[in-house]
Design a protein around this motif. Structure first.
Motif, PDB file in Angstrom:
ATOM      1  N   ASN A   1       0.802  -1.223   0.000  1.00 38.44           N
ATOM      2  CA  ASN A   1       0.000   0.000   0.000  1.00 38.44           C
ATOM      3  C   ASN A   1       0.835   1.274   0.000  1.00 38.44           C
TER       4      ASN A   1
ATOM      5  N   HIS B   1       1.712  -2.535   4.986  1.00 36.85           N
ATOM      6  CA  HIS B   1       1.787  -1.088   5.180  1.00 36.85           C
ATOM      7  C   HIS B   1       3.131  -0.715   5.806  1.00 36.85           C
TER       8      HIS B   1
ATOM      9  N   ASP C   1       4.619   2.928   8.309  1.00 37.27           N
ATOM     10  CA  ASP C   1       4.243   4.254   8.816  1.00 37.27           C
ATOM     11  C   ASP C   1       4.799   5.388   7.966  1.00 37.27           C
TER      12      ASP C   1
ATOM     13  N   GLU D   1      -2.059   4.580   5.270  1.00 31.70           N
ATOM     14  CA  GLU D   1      -2.812   3.769   6.224  1.00 31.70           C
ATOM     15  C   GLU D   1      -4.198   4.363   6.470  1.00 31.70           C
ATOM     16  N   THR D   2      -4.279   5.678   6.564  1.00 37.75           N
ATOM     17  CA  THR D   2      -5.568   6.339   6.751  1.00 37.75           C
ATOM     18  C   THR D   2      -6.460   6.148   5.533  1.00 37.75           C
TER      19      THR D   2
ATOM     20  N   SER E   1      -7.899   2.479   5.473  1.00 36.32           N
ATOM     21  CA  SER E   1      -8.994   2.190   6.400  1.00 36.32           C
ATOM     22  C   SER E   1     -10.249   2.980   6.055  1.00 36.32           C
TER      23      SER E   1
ATOM     24  N   SER F   1       2.326  -3.903   9.294  1.00 42.87           N
ATOM     25  CA  SER F   1       2.906  -2.589   9.065  1.00 42.87           C
ATOM     26  C   SER F   1       4.343  -2.578   9.585  1.00 42.87           C
TER      27      SER F   1
ATOM     28  N   ILE G   1       0.005   3.877  14.105  1.00 38.96           N
ATOM     29  CA  ILE G   1      -0.397   2.985  13.014  1.00 38.96           C
ATOM     30  C   ILE G   1      -1.792   2.422  13.275  1.00 38.96           C
TER      31      ILE G   1
ATOM     32  N   ARG H   1      -4.441   5.048  12.703  1.00 43.32           N
ATOM     33  CA  ARG H   1      -4.698   5.356  11.293  1.00 43.32           C
ATOM     34  C   ARG H   1      -5.437   4.210  10.593  1.00 43.32           C
ATOM     35  N   LEU H   2      -5.114   2.985  10.960  1.00 41.83           N
ATOM     36  CA  LEU H   2      -5.764   1.829  10.343  1.00 41.83           C
ATOM     37  C   LEU H   2      -7.121   1.506  10.971  1.00 41.83           C
TER      38      LEU H   2
END
Length: 308
Positions: free
Chosen positions: A20, A48, A50, A58-59, A62, A79, A104, A107-108
């Motif tokens: 990602n 993933h 950071d 990551e944001t 999700s 991640s 992390i 954000r996920l």
């Protein structure tokens, strides 16, 4: 899609992984389509870090799938942390590992990671600090398993001396053209550049220690030097054979390049970085494609490697 169990875990994983790193290049609807395509093709593993998009990837991930418990249980999510780009340094301190992991998870939009990797070796590492961080994260249920990325055997041994949890993954760069983790073992005693052991026999080490290797940049010529697929200026014979095999197996060139990695008996996972849903689907066709031993070595040789 081929699946296997990562040693010393309860994770039954696809051998093709959706990476990602480049999600910031897509609009939210396209990100959702890409993730849905991965799931439909049988991918259950999502990688993933950071630093991907400074955390934004990551944001975006999700948000695109509206992360919730029913969706989360269909995914194995990994991640990485330890790189600090603004400061141009690496950081395996306990404080940084824990704070990075908390960010992390936020954000996920999940309570836990299936696997957390240390991204690139921190030469100033204090292994006892890593052990303390991992123990806290594991005990709290925030991370189930741990691993590393771009680490040598001795760097792993140093960490493992202090860490009670088994390190289960090492993510390394590998493609038909970029093969340092294979080359020296094939050209031993030849006295040529290929014979130089630059990677401390890391592939053999990982097989001996039951550490799953994940191949990043599976279609790159080198360290982000561009793809070899379609590069007829430098790899004409290789691309001709790839096309020939693609016709034989009724797949695309991307599937053949994927199959060259998945054919290896080490059960290597292939980490895809594509943002194109068609190419992602094409790559999945190489998950369990049965290249012959001769086809594997012919591809290796035509990529410019010596077979003595």
């Amino acid at each position: 899609m081929k699946y296997f169990k990562i040693a010393n875990t309860d994770l039954n994983v696809s051998n093709v992984v959706m990476g990602n790193m480049r999600l910031t290049q897509l609009a939210k609807p396209d990100i959702e389509v890409l993730i849905r395509t991965a799931l439909e093709e049988g991918i259950n593993f999502f990688d993933h870090a950071d630093i991907y998009g400074a955390g934004e990837c990551e944001t975006l991930f999700s948000d695109a799938i509206q992360m919730n418990p029913s969706i989360r249980e269909k995914m194995i999510i990994q991640s990485k942390c330890g790189i600090r780009p603004p400061e141009k340094m690496y950081d395996f301190s306990k404080e940084h590992i824990i704070s990075s992991t908390e960010a992390i998870l936020n954000r996920l939009q999940t309570d836990y990671l299936d696997i957390l990797l240390l991204h690139r070796p921190d030469t100033l590492v204090e292994p006892t600090e890593v052990a303390e961080a991992f123990e806290e994260l594991h005990r709290s249920g925030k991370v189930k398993y741990f691993g590393v990325s771009n680490h040598t055997p001795m760097q792993i041994e140093l960490l493992q001396k202090y860490i009670p949890q088994k390190l289960v993954v090492n993510q390394l760069q590998l493609s038909i053209v970029h093969t340092p983790i294979i080359d020296s073992g094939i050209a031993l005693n030849m006295g040529i550049d290929q014979s130089i052991n630059r990677d401390s026999s890391v592939l053999d080490y990982c097989r001996l220690k039951d550490i799953t290797v994940q191949a990043w940049s599976p279609y790159q010529k080198g360290f982000f030097d561009g793809p070899f697929l379609g590069d007829y200026e430098n790899y004409a014979e290789l691309n001709d054979l790839i096309k020939e095999l693609a016709i034989k197996y009724e797949v695309t060139d991307t599937a053949i390049a994927t199959a060259w990695i998945t054919r290896h008996p080490a059960n290597i996972q292939v980490v895809l970085g594509t943002t194109n849903k068609e190419r992602l689907a094409d790559a999945c066709k190489g998950s369990d494609l049965p290249l012959s031993r001769k086809e594997w070595y012919d591809l290796y040789r035509l990529a410019g490697h010596m077979i003595p």
